[in-house]
Design a protein around this motif. Sequence first.
Motif, short mmCIF file in Angstrom:
data_model
loop_
_atom_site.label_atom_id
_atom_site.label_comp_id
_atom_site.label_asym_id
_atom_site.label_seq_id
_atom_site.Cartn_x
_atom_site.Cartn_y
_atom_site.Cartn_z
N HIS A 125 0.79 -1.13 -0.05
CA HIS A 125 -0.01 -0.05 -0.06
C HIS A 125 0.94 1.27 -0.12
CE1 HIS A 125 -3.65 2.45 0.90
NE2 HIS A 125 -2.65 3.07 1.15
N THR A 126 0.75 2.10 -0.93
CA THR A 126 1.66 3.37 -1.35
C THR A 126 0.32 4.43 -0.76
OG1 THR A 126 2.87 2.56 -2.67
CG2 THR A 126 2.65 4.91 -2.53
N HIS A 127 0.96 5.15 0.44
CA HIS A 127 0.21 6.31 0.97
C HIS A 127 0.89 7.46 0.39
CE1 HIS A 127 -1.82 9.21 3.32
NE2 HIS A 127 -0.85 9.43 3.95
N VAL A 128 0.22 8.49 -0.19
CA VAL A 128 0.79 9.54 -1.12
C VAL A 128 0.41 10.61 -0.53
CG1 VAL A 128 0.99 10.90 -3.15
CG2 VAL A 128 0.93 8.25 -3.42
N VAL A 129 1.50 11.63 0.27
CA VAL A 129 1.18 12.66 1.04
C VAL A 129 0.62 13.84 0.05
CG1 VAL A 129 2.17 14.05 2.56
CG2 VAL A 129 2.82 11.84 2.71
N ASP A 130 -0.17 14.48 0.56
CA ASP A 130 -0.70 15.80 -0.28
C ASP A 130 0.49 16.56 -0.63
OD1 ASP A 130 -3.37 17.42 -1.14
OD2 ASP A 130 -1.67 18.66 0.02
N TRP A 131 0.85 16.94 -1.65
CA TRP A 131 2.24 17.68 -2.01
C TRP A 131 2.04 19.20 -1.45
CZ3 TRP A 131 6.84 17.57 -1.76
CH2 TRP A 131 7.62 18.73 -2.33
N GLU A 132 0.87 19.79 -1.67
CA GLU A 132 0.68 21.30 -1.17
C GLU A 132 0.77 21.29 0.25
OE1 GLU A 132 0.99 23.63 -3.24
OE2 GLU A 132 0.90 22.26 -4.90
N GLU A 133 0.38 20.24 1.18
CA GLU A 133 0.56 20.49 2.43
C GLU A 133 1.95 20.21 2.70
OE1 GLU A 133 -2.19 18.29 4.89
OE2 GLU A 133 -4.03 19.02 3.53
N LEU A 139 8.53 24.60 3.72
CA LEU A 139 8.86 25.82 3.77
C LEU A 139 8.86 26.50 5.16
CD1 LEU A 139 7.10 26.83 0.57
CD2 LEU A 139 9.61 26.79 1.12
N ALA A 140 7.88 26.18 6.13
CA ALA A 140 7.69 26.55 7.54
C ALA A 140 9.28 26.08 8.22
CB ALA A 140 6.58 25.72 8.18
N TYR A 141 9.68 24.84 7.95
CA TYR A 141 10.78 24.35 8.81
C TYR A 141 11.95 25.13 8.27
CZ TYR A 141 9.03 20.56 11.80
OH TYR A 141 8.65 19.88 12.96
N LEU A 142 12.07 25.22 6.85
CA LEU A 142 13.08 26.20 6.28
C LEU A 142 13.20 27.74 6.91
CD1 LEU A 142 13.16 25.13 2.48
CD2 LEU A 142 15.11 24.71 4.20
N ALA A 144 11.99 28.40 9.52
CA ALA A 144 12.36 28.41 11.05
C ALA A 144 13.74 28.23 11.35
CB ALA A 144 11.62 27.03 11.83
N GLY A 145 14.49 27.62 10.24
CA GLY A 145 15.84 27.41 10.32
C GLY A 145 16.36 26.69 11.36
N VAL A 146 15.68 25.58 11.54
CA VAL A 146 15.92 24.37 12.66
C VAL A 146 16.70 23.30 11.85
CG1 VAL A 146 13.84 24.83 14.23
CG2 VAL A 146 13.69 23.28 12.15
N ALA A 147 17.39 22.60 12.62
CA ALA A 147 18.53 21.37 12.18
C ALA A 147 17.62 20.46 11.47
CB ALA A 147 19.26 21.13 13.34
N ASN A 148 16.67 19.88 12.24
CA ASN A 148 16.14 18.53 11.47
C ASN A 148 15.05 18.92 10.81
OD1 ASN A 148 15.50 16.15 11.11
ND2 ASN A 148 14.65 15.49 12.91
N GLN A 149 15.32 19.40 9.37
CA GLN A 149 14.37 19.56 8.24
C GLN A 149 13.71 18.44 7.69
OE1 GLN A 149 13.90 22.66 6.57
NE2 GLN A 149 14.85 23.52 8.65
N ASP A 150 14.12 17.13 8.19
CA ASP A 150 13.74 15.89 7.72
C ASP A 150 12.33 15.43 8.41
OD1 ASP A 150 14.27 14.42 5.61
OD2 ASP A 150 15.53 12.92 6.78
N VAL A 151 12.10 16.34 9.57
CA VAL A 151 10.95 15.96 10.34
C VAL A 151 9.58 15.96 9.55
CG1 VAL A 151 9.42 16.72 12.33
CG2 VAL A 151 11.68 16.66 12.61
N PRO A 152 9.23 16.86 8.64
CA PRO A 152 8.04 16.72 8.09
C PRO A 152 8.05 15.33 7.23
CG PRO A 152 8.70 18.88 7.70
CD PRO A 152 9.87 17.96 8.55
N LEU A 211 -2.94 21.77 7.65
CA LEU A 211 -2.82 20.50 7.32
C LEU A 211 -3.89 19.36 7.56
CD1 LEU A 211 0.80 20.34 9.12
CD2 LEU A 211 0.25 20.95 6.99
N LYS A 212 -4.70 19.55 6.72
CA LYS A 212 -5.94 18.83 6.63
C LYS A 212 -5.80 17.34 6.65
CE LYS A 212 -8.87 22.55 4.89
NZ LYS A 212 -9.72 22.99 3.71
N THR A 213 -4.85 16.69 5.70
CA THR A 213 -4.73 15.46 5.62
C THR A 213 -3.50 14.64 6.09
OG1 THR A 213 -3.75 15.87 3.19
CG2 THR A 213 -6.21 15.56 3.71
N TYR A 214 -2.45 15.91 6.36
CA TYR A 214 -0.92 15.38 6.91
C TYR A 214 -1.14 14.61 8.13
CZ TYR A 214 3.67 15.60 8.46
OH TYR A 214 4.87 15.16 8.84
#
Length: 381
Positions: A125-133, A139-142, A144-152, A211-214
């Motif tokens: 099963h492949t779950h495709v995340v809504d790209w706009e969200e 962009l919010a993380y960028l 914010a300038g925090v180190a762990n940009q991989d959290v999303p 973030l309605k579907t994230y």
Amino acid sequence: MPLDKYRRCSRCVMDESDEAITFDTEGVCNHCRHFDAVTRKEWFPNEEGANLWNDISREIRKSGEGREYDCILGLSGGVDSSYLAMKVKDWGLRPLVVHVDAGWNSELAVANVEKIVKHCNFDLHTHVVDWEEMRDLHLAYLKAGVANQDVPQDHVFFASLYHFAVRNNIRYILSGGNLATEGIFPDTWHGSAMDEINLKAIHSKYGERPLKTYSTISFFDYYFWYPLVKKMRTVRPLNYMPYDKQQAVSELEQKIGWRAYGRKHGESLFTKLFQNHYLPVKFGYDKRKPHLSSLIVSGQMSREHALAKLAEPLYDPQELEIDIAYFCKKLRITRQQFDGFLAAPSQHYTDFSTWNGRYRLLKKAQRLIERSLGRQVKVYS
């Protein structure tokens, strides 16, 4: 920092890019000592591990009796999860394989996932995340300038696994995470990717759309509802065997035509640029150091070999420019904006609300319960 004051561990390759690192009189760092004193007790690359895993796998099969699946297996296409999928087939388990597409899959990653699923004859099963969200959260993380940009990416990956497990009434989630290749990591570099409070705080300040579907997981769900009420367990099977990264790559290549990415987490174009350019340039963090140090303490690599690997450039200049151009196009930002994110003042994740206070209270309660019961209480393997 003056060269005469620069310090690197005499056993691994961790250094003072970790602000909290300490060294003993032999020049060995706290990460190595912690691995020997604590982490190694949770790592079983031996006959004991095989016996423990036999007991765990028996419980997994029992939990799935009368059902189509007995576990959830997250598959990214990387070495660890791919090798685990192959072992799961050998063990005769019946997983529902879940792949989360957050928009950054390389073509090679997609091809690897297809080869693994076909070889193992698993349902995918492949779950495709809504790209706009997803884009808005990146962009919010960028900003914010925090180190762990991989959290999303990381958060939605694990949240999706839990949600699929609940919907399919599956108690066990199998993870390719392992101590043999990930036994060392500095806590100072970033917080937990599962911290929904921190994620929503950053998005609340810098995001522009809801973030309605994230998919997310709350502190209550992660530490109480799933493990205590739903009786769910996340298990790391690779910790119960002598897992050697290079041998795993060779076996995958020979058996199913899987192809290596050339670097850790190269299956995600975002993670590739984040780990090999953003972190070193903006924060001075080179994730190769904890990764190579993990291989050293687990006996898979010599310190000399690791130092030679660190001497190699993080990026080929032409490849870097291609990846930055793709990154900017994908996020619909200019190169000037990208450079601005790198040059802007950085922030620590604790500059935003976190679940750290709740976690400390939880650990205190856990210690009290363990003392009263006279044994460890664990819900994560």
